[in-house]
Design an enzyme around this catalytic site. Sequence first.
Site, PDB file in Angstrom:
ATOM      1  N   GLY A  66      -8.176 -29.553 -43.394  1.00  0.00           N
ATOM      2  CA  GLY A  66      -8.447 -30.930 -43.802  1.00  0.00           C
ATOM      3  C   GLY A  66      -7.436 -31.455 -44.792  1.00  0.00           C
ATOM      4  O   GLY A  66      -6.997 -32.610 -44.703  1.00  0.00           O
ATOM      5  N   TYR A  91     -22.406 -18.943 -36.185  1.00  0.00           N
ATOM      6  CA  TYR A  91     -21.147 -19.690 -36.214  1.00  0.00           C
ATOM      7  C   TYR A  91     -20.788 -20.168 -34.807  1.00  0.00           C
ATOM      8  O   TYR A  91     -20.418 -21.332 -34.612  1.00  0.00           O
ATOM      9  CB  TYR A  91     -20.025 -18.830 -36.783  1.00  0.00           C
ATOM     10  CG  TYR A  91     -18.710 -19.570 -36.891  1.00  0.00           C
ATOM     11  CD1 TYR A  91     -18.571 -20.636 -37.777  1.00  0.00           C
ATOM     12  CD2 TYR A  91     -17.614 -19.221 -36.107  1.00  0.00           C
ATOM     13  CE1 TYR A  91     -17.365 -21.326 -37.882  1.00  0.00           C
ATOM     14  CE2 TYR A  91     -16.410 -19.905 -36.204  1.00  0.00           C
ATOM     15  CZ  TYR A  91     -16.292 -20.956 -37.097  1.00  0.00           C
ATOM     16  OH  TYR A  91     -15.100 -21.654 -37.188  1.00  0.00           O
TER      17      TYR A  91
END
Length: 295
Positions: free
Chosen positions: A32, A168
């Site tokens: 990010g 996950y």
Amino acid sequence: MAQKSAHKWVETDVPDQSGRTFVVTGANSGLGAEAAKALGRAGATVVLACRTVEKAKPIADEIGERAEVRRLDLADLSSVREFAENTPTVDVLINNAGVMALPLKRTADGFEMQFGTNHLGHFALTGLLLDRITDRVVTMSSFMHQVPGLKLSDLNYEKRRYSRWGAYGQSKLSNLLFAYELDRRLRAAGSPVLSLAAHPGYSSTELMGRTESVQDAFMSLGRVFAQSAYMGSLPELYAATAPGLQSGGYFGPDGFQELSGHPKKVGSNKASRDEAKARELWTRSVELTGVTYPI
């Protein structure tokens, strides 16, 4: 005469983004942060949506005056709603933030932490912002979407034995099911907004070494073989900025087994293309978050 090799997409291929606004979740580190900085270099206004504002400030300082840091905790739906209520028009939303292979934990709303953060938090955020998104939604998945784990009757591990990697895998498959279903719903509504997905391959990020188990040592060693977070950010950057992309596309690295390399369009497994499961997951996500979509 030797043929020229195909062009490898790189950051300098990003068109000028001046006048455009991007929201990047989890922009304080890793993928990010790299995507946010690249967008800033391309002239974009970037909202760094992060749980810990202080960690994002150095990234914002590097980007400059067109960067804004705002608190967003995807593991708390009240935080998601507050963020959305105070967000004006956005060109592109990048659902980048995530947690990986944690021991069993719960979000503020009682959801299993990985499913609640990686999928439900982004599902709620996208729905609450959708009427203010003008261009596209990019949702980050992973090649780990192929790990078995999705169980629609027990999404929050309230009945079955917990598996950190199964959870996950469930969250990353949910990301893809969501991105594809959002595409179908946007198309059916005649919306010009695109829904795209991406994955970073095997990249060195802060997610490595956060399992709170003996696996951390092995994952830290894996950083030696992983590509950089910068390279891992290129598929989401491509999905977020490349012109002429078709909604519903999925993008990842072009190298061996999609572990590293430059962005290209990639495929995903059969489970991610199950439209009945995608519709059911959507229904369950609405029930769990209380967020309905304006389409």
